[in-house]
Enzyme design. Sequence first.
Site, PDB file in Angstrom:
ATOM      1  N   CYS A   1      16.457  -6.474   1.635  1.00 35.54           N
ATOM      2  CA  CYS A   1      16.501  -7.634   2.527  1.00 35.54           C
ATOM      3  C   CYS A   1      17.862  -8.309   2.446  1.00 35.54           C
ATOM      4  CB  CYS A   1      15.410  -8.622   2.167  1.00 35.54           C
ATOM      5  SG  CYS A   1      15.669  -9.339   0.562  1.00 35.54           S
TER       6      CYS A   1
ATOM      7  N   GLU B   1       0.836  -1.205   0.000  1.00 34.21           N
ATOM      8  CA  GLU B   1       0.000   0.000   0.000  1.00 34.21           C
ATOM      9  C   GLU B   1       0.870   1.254   0.000  1.00 34.21           C
ATOM     10  OE1 GLU B   1       0.390  -2.189   2.331  1.00 34.21           O
ATOM     11  OE2 GLU B   1       0.738  -1.253   4.287  1.00 34.21           O
TER      12      GLU B   1
HETATM   13  P1  NAD Z   1       5.615  -5.545   5.727  1.00 39.95           P
HETATM   14  O1  NAD Z   1       5.616  -6.891   6.335  1.00 39.95           O
HETATM   15  O2  NAD Z   1       5.282  -4.377   6.562  1.00 39.95           O
HETATM   16  O3  NAD Z   1       4.577  -5.512   4.491  1.00 39.95           O
HETATM   17  C1  NAD Z   1       4.568  -6.541   3.528  1.00 39.95           C
HETATM   18  C2  NAD Z   1       3.133  -6.800   3.089  1.00 39.95           C
HETATM   19  O4  NAD Z   1       2.393  -7.347   4.172  1.00 39.95           O
HETATM   20  C3  NAD Z   1       2.417  -5.542   2.646  1.00 39.95           C
HETATM   21  O5  NAD Z   1       1.684  -5.839   1.479  1.00 39.95           O
HETATM   22  C4  NAD Z   1       1.519  -5.199   3.828  1.00 39.95           C
HETATM   23  O6  NAD Z   1       0.299  -4.612   3.442  1.00 39.95           O
HETATM   24  C5  NAD Z   1       1.275  -6.522   4.515  1.00 39.95           C
HETATM   25  N1  NAD Z   1       1.256  -6.433   5.983  1.00 39.95           N
HETATM   26  C6  NAD Z   1       2.033  -5.666   6.767  1.00 39.95           C
HETATM   27  N2  NAD Z   1       1.789  -5.907   8.068  1.00 39.95           N
HETATM   28  C7  NAD Z   1       0.836  -6.846   8.110  1.00 39.95           C
HETATM   29  C8  NAD Z   1       0.176  -7.542   9.170  1.00 39.95           C
HETATM   30  N3  NAD Z   1       0.473  -7.293  10.444  1.00 39.95           N
HETATM   31  N4  NAD Z   1      -0.752  -8.461   8.839  1.00 39.95           N
HETATM   32  C9  NAD Z   1      -1.032  -8.738   7.565  1.00 39.95           C
HETATM   33  N5  NAD Z   1      -0.429  -8.108   6.521  1.00 39.95           N
HETATM   34  C10 NAD Z   1       0.489  -7.178   6.786  1.00 39.95           C
HETATM   35  O7  NAD Z   1       7.028  -5.370   5.014  1.00 39.95           O
HETATM   36  P2  NAD Z   1       7.613  -4.066   4.360  1.00 39.95           P
HETATM   37  O8  NAD Z   1       7.930  -3.087   5.437  1.00 39.95           O
HETATM   38  O9  NAD Z   1       6.754  -3.636   3.248  1.00 39.95           O
HETATM   39  O10 NAD Z   1       8.980  -4.620   3.733  1.00 39.95           O
HETATM   40  C11 NAD Z   1      10.180  -4.686   4.449  1.00 39.95           C
HETATM   41  C12 NAD Z   1      10.400  -6.057   5.027  1.00 39.95           C
HETATM   42  O11 NAD Z   1      10.378  -7.019   3.981  1.00 39.95           O
HETATM   43  C13 NAD Z   1      11.758  -6.212   5.694  1.00 39.95           C
HETATM   44  O12 NAD Z   1      11.611  -6.962   6.854  1.00 39.95           O
HETATM   45  C14 NAD Z   1      12.580  -6.965   4.665  1.00 39.95           C
HETATM   46  O13 NAD Z   1      13.651  -7.713   5.199  1.00 39.95           O
HETATM   47  C15 NAD Z   1      11.533  -7.846   4.067  1.00 39.95           C
HETATM   48  N6  NAD Z   1      11.901  -8.292   2.736  1.00 39.95           N
HETATM   49  C16 NAD Z   1      12.294  -9.588   2.606  1.00 39.95           C
HETATM   50  C17 NAD Z   1      12.690 -10.049   1.377  1.00 39.95           C
HETATM   51  C18 NAD Z   1      13.137 -11.463   1.220  1.00 39.95           C
HETATM   52  O14 NAD Z   1      13.181 -11.944   0.087  1.00 39.95           O
HETATM   53  N7  NAD Z   1      13.474 -12.168   2.297  1.00 39.95           N
HETATM   54  C19 NAD Z   1      12.679  -9.197   0.261  1.00 39.95           C
HETATM   55  C20 NAD Z   1      12.245  -7.885   0.432  1.00 39.95           C
HETATM   56  C21 NAD Z   1      11.856  -7.443   1.688  1.00 39.95           C
END
Ligand code: NAD
Length: 519
Positions: free
Chosen positions: A301, A196
């Site tokens: 990440c 979002e």
């Molecule tokens: P996030 O978890 O906040 O959001 C990811 C998705 O999940 C979004 O679409 C969001 O709407 C949804 N979301 C967020 N909180 C939620 C909840 N409590 N319940 C249900 N849905 C929820 O992650 P972000 O801040 O957008 O991205 C950064 C994170 O992603 C970092 O921790 C990073 O390490 C990780 N990441 C991992 C990889 C990998 O391949 N391991 C790659 C990119 C990013």
Amino acid sequence: MIRSATSPVLNLLKRQYSNVAPTTKLFIDGQFVDSKTTQWVDLHDPATNNLVTRVPQSTQTEMEAAVESNLKAYESWKNTSVLTRQQLMLKLQAVIRRDMKKIAANITLEQGKTLADADGDVIRGIQVVEHACAAGTLLQGESLQTISKDMDITSYKVPIGVTAGICPFNFPAMVPLWMFPMALIAGNTMLLKPSERDPGATMLLCELLNEVGCPPGVVNVIHGTHDAVNFICDHPEIKAISFVGGDRAGKHIYSRGAANGKRIQSNMGAKNHAIVLPDADKNAALDSLVGAAFGAAGQRCMALSVVILVGEARKWIPDLVAKAKQLKVNAGHEPGTDVGPVISPQAKEKILQLIEAGIKQGAKCPLDGRNVKVEKYPNGNFVGPTILTEVLPSHDCYTQEIFGPVLSVMTADTLDDAIAIINKNPYGNGTAIFTTSGNHARQFVHEVDAGQVGVNVPIPVPLPMFSFTGSRGSFRGDLHFYGKQGLNFYTETKTITSLWRKGAVPASSTPSVAMPVHN
Ligand code: NAD
């Protein structure tokens, strides 16, 4: 009536209009549609905090309509020829490449990263599309002739149905492109929920899907946060979920989706360590560290967020600081920027708190980016490159993912000690060693417990003919993104055992109730 271009009324209207940001649309059945929701997420440019767009929290009816459309499209998409799917990917890769700068500019506007880095975001996605063009080979099953007399076994990789992708903010083009091309070539349809915080790149990719003739409903896009995610986890017609993001959401989606019988691949947070040995090429190692720790403002990440300097290499801290100091902090679209803003004021606050906690708990801070000033963009979420030294495994800045331009420096006397530190950390996304010694490199490769290992390579993200193999706390699931594993994630294996007797079948025989063994 507005009479002239200089009318004060017109100017007022223009001013008011310019304050009304456009809204992000849904993409359902090949159409860009306005949401009927009353709940919106405001999306701000991280460099200015000006409103860019409003992202809808899709309504239940809209989400249901999207899955319905995916389901309808699946009935014909699963029967399209492999060549048709392959040709779609060939066309898609050409138009994404053509529009790369446009997509990158949108990423910089919504996400904040530099334009060069945003190009990389798109290119790493295009590489998956290019990989998907090999559908004809990737989808081949297995066969064995005459497994028993007159009997053959063949296996097919068949699609699983409607799949879903839930994306993070930090790679707005690459991560959706990890997902839908692989799902589509296998004959599935996909419901995407981009972050979002920066859905723009996904919407541009949907325009391109329409341009290259992707049938309506093969890819649909809904927006939202928790409710949209829970809808995906619970919907009985969604058979598999690809998730990339943080730990909290990833664990939740893994448990809730799996409890509903879905296949899940969940890529989560990280704490990636580098080891620098005293025999390393010093300049190259320090340059790699600085690039991998502070590039994308540390919001990757696979960013290197911890370095363990072994033995005499601990004397290189002043050189490391000097190199990091040279990086230019500015808005991502400004020429010469190395470090753009972080995604939000809340993310900045969390980063500052973890730096402060580290210092309070005993770490030193020879490079402090907390008060960085970017004159032209006083309202941006900027944090300058920060180096914490004397960091211990008990410090909060070590135990928590900072996801900002902060490098924690630790020291160890031996390679064994350094590997032990990494193996005690719960995450296993990536790691790297810098050395000129083959036997040290080999020891590291074989003893370190992380899924993606670099030898003099700071960000060892495998290209799509392999898979993205983060492990331990960084991953839940069994099959990783893209490569052969990615294809297996999006397919079931159907095995056919056939018996075609040569010649006349004996007229009378006795039924056997024993388990057939086909010897
Ligand atoms: P996030 O978890 O906040 O959001 C990811 C998705 O999940 C979004 O679409 C969001 O709407 C949804 N979301 C967020 N909180 C939620 C909840 N409590 N319940 C249900 N849905 C929820 O992650 P972000 O801040 O957008 O991205 C950064 C994170 O992603 C970092 O921790 C990073 O390490 C990780 N990441 C991992 C990889 C990998 O391949 N391991 C790659 C990119 C990013």
